[in-house]
Design an enzyme around this catalytic site. Structure first.
Site, short mmCIF file in Angstrom:
data_model
loop_
_atom_site.label_atom_id
_atom_site.label_comp_id
_atom_site.label_asym_id
_atom_site.label_seq_id
_atom_site.Cartn_x
_atom_site.Cartn_y
_atom_site.Cartn_z
N SER A 189 29.90 22.53 12.34
CA SER A 189 30.52 23.02 13.82
C SER A 189 31.83 23.09 13.84
O SER A 189 32.46 23.14 14.82
CB SER A 189 29.92 21.87 14.90
N ASN A 239 30.08 29.93 4.89
CA ASN A 239 28.78 29.98 4.40
C ASN A 239 27.83 30.89 5.36
O ASN A 239 27.58 30.52 6.54
CB ASN A 239 28.42 28.59 4.22
N TRP A 240 27.45 31.87 4.91
CA TRP A 240 26.61 32.92 5.96
C TRP A 240 25.17 32.40 5.99
O TRP A 240 24.59 33.00 6.76
CB TRP A 240 26.57 34.34 5.48
N LYS A 241 24.87 31.66 5.16
CA LYS A 241 23.47 31.32 4.87
C LYS A 241 22.52 32.63 4.97
O LYS A 241 23.07 33.33 4.35
CB LYS A 241 23.06 30.34 6.12
N HIS A 246 23.38 22.20 -0.61
CA HIS A 246 23.68 22.12 0.70
C HIS A 246 22.48 21.54 1.40
O HIS A 246 21.23 21.30 0.85
CB HIS A 246 23.34 23.76 1.21
N GLU A 300 29.59 17.28 4.56
CA GLU A 300 28.74 17.87 5.74
C GLU A 300 27.78 17.12 6.73
O GLU A 300 26.72 16.96 5.80
CB GLU A 300 28.03 19.19 5.16
N GLY A 327 25.25 22.92 12.78
CA GLY A 327 24.85 23.71 13.87
C GLY A 327 24.76 23.13 15.04
O GLY A 327 23.89 23.59 15.95
N GLU A 338 20.58 22.11 3.66
CA GLU A 338 19.41 23.01 3.95
C GLU A 338 18.54 23.03 2.74
O GLU A 338 17.08 22.91 2.83
CB GLU A 338 19.72 24.30 4.35
N GLY A 347 29.84 27.50 8.77
CA GLY A 347 28.54 28.30 9.04
C GLY A 347 28.73 29.24 10.13
O GLY A 347 29.23 30.43 10.03
#
Ligand code: 13P
Length: 234
Positions: free
Chosen positions: A195, A7-9, A86, A155, A161, A88, A216
Site C-alpha cells: 500500500s 510490480n505491475w503484477k 511474492h 511485504e 492492496g 501471491e 503494486g
C-alpha cells in the site's frame, strides 16, 4: 540511494508501457527505478531509461518445463532483476521457501539480481519475527554466502492492496530485524512493500535503514508512480 520498484503484477498493456516510457523522467542519482511488468510486455520497453525486472522465474535455466520463464532468457531480453517468492505466488502457487531459494540460486547464476519477498499474514502478526526468520533461514544459515546485492522486500501480507500500512516504527523494527539476522557485513538491501502511494511514500522512505519501496497498484498510474519517485529526497 533508494530503490523505487514497480510490480505491475498481471496488469498493464502496451498503452501503459508507452505511458511509462514517455511519462517518467530520467530519474536522479538518489533513486533507482526498476519496473517489473508481466513477462509478455518486457520486450516492449525498448530503449527504456530505467531498469527492468521479471516477476518470477523457474529454477532451471532451460528444459522441458512448459509455461515457465527461463532466468537465462529473462536476462537476455534485458531484465536485470527478478521478483521471487511474492506472497501471491506463495499463496496461490504454493511456493515454499525451499523452492524460492532454488530460484534464487539460478537467478544469481544467470546474472539477475533477486528481489526476495517476505512477510507475515494478519494471523501471524504476533509472531512476525519467527515468520521472517524462517523465510530468511536459507540466506542466513551460511554467513559467507554471497548475497550478490539481493533486495529483500518486507511485504506484510495484510498490507498488500488493503491501504493498511504498518507504522513507521513497525517498518523500522522489521527492517532492523531483517538486517540484524542477515548481518551487516553482507551485500544486500531491504525495502518495504504494501500500500505504498504518493501520499505516504516520503514518510516511508525516510525510515532509517530502509533502502526503498516495492509498489503494486500505485505503479499502474504514471502520476502516482512519479509522485513516489519524486518523494525520494536527494
Ligand atoms: P500494493 O502496493 O498494491 O499494496 O502491492 C504491493 C505489492 O504486492 C508489491 O509487490
Amino acid at each position: 540511494m533508494k530503490f523505487v520498484i514497480a510490480n505491475w503484477k498481471m496488469n498493464g498493456n502496451f498503452e501503459l508501457v508507452n505511458q511509462m516510457m514517455n511519462g517518467i523522467g530520467k530519474g536522479r542519482d538518489c533513486c533507482k527505478v526498476i519496473v517489473c511488468p508481466p513477462a509478455a510486455l518486457i520486450t516492449s520497453f525498448k530503449g527504456f531509461e530505467h531498469d527492468l525486472g521479471a516477476q518470477n522465474c523457474f529454477y532451471e535455466e532451460k528444459g522441458a518445463f512448459t509455461g515457465e520463464n527461463s532466468p537465462k532468457l529473462l536476462k537476455e531480453i534485458g531484465c536485470k532483476y527478478v521478483i521471487l517468492g511474492h506472497s501471491e505466488r506463495r499463496a496461490i502457487f504454493h511456493e515454499s521457501d525451499e523452492l524460492i531459494f532454488k530460484k534464487w540460486n539460478v537467478a544469481i547464476k544467470c546474472g539477475l539480481t533477486p528481489i526476495v519477498c517476505i512477510g507475515e499474514t494478519l494471523e501471524e502478526r504476533d509472531k512476525w519475527k519467527d515468520v521472517l526468520a524462517a523465510q530468511l533461514a536459507s540466506y542466513c544459515a551460511d554467513k559467507s554466502l554471497d548475497l550478490h546485492k539481493t533486495i529483500f522486500a518486507y511485504e506484510p501480507i495484510w498490507s498488500i492492496g488493503t491501504g493498511k500500512v504498518p507504522s513507521k516504527r513497525e517498518i523500522e523494527e522489521a527492517i532492523g530485524f531483517i538486517k540484524g539476522i542477515i548481518g551487516s557485513e553482507r551485500d544486500y538491501y531491504a525495502v518495504y512493500g504494501g500500500s505504498v502511494n504518493g501520499s505516504n511514500s516520503s514518510e516511508i522512505l525516510s525510515i532509517d535503514g530502509l533502502d526503498g519501496v516495492l509498489v503494486g497498484s500505485a505503479s499502474l498510474k504514471i502520476s502516482d508512480f512519479n509522485a513516489i519517485i519524486n518523494s525520494v529526497s536527494a
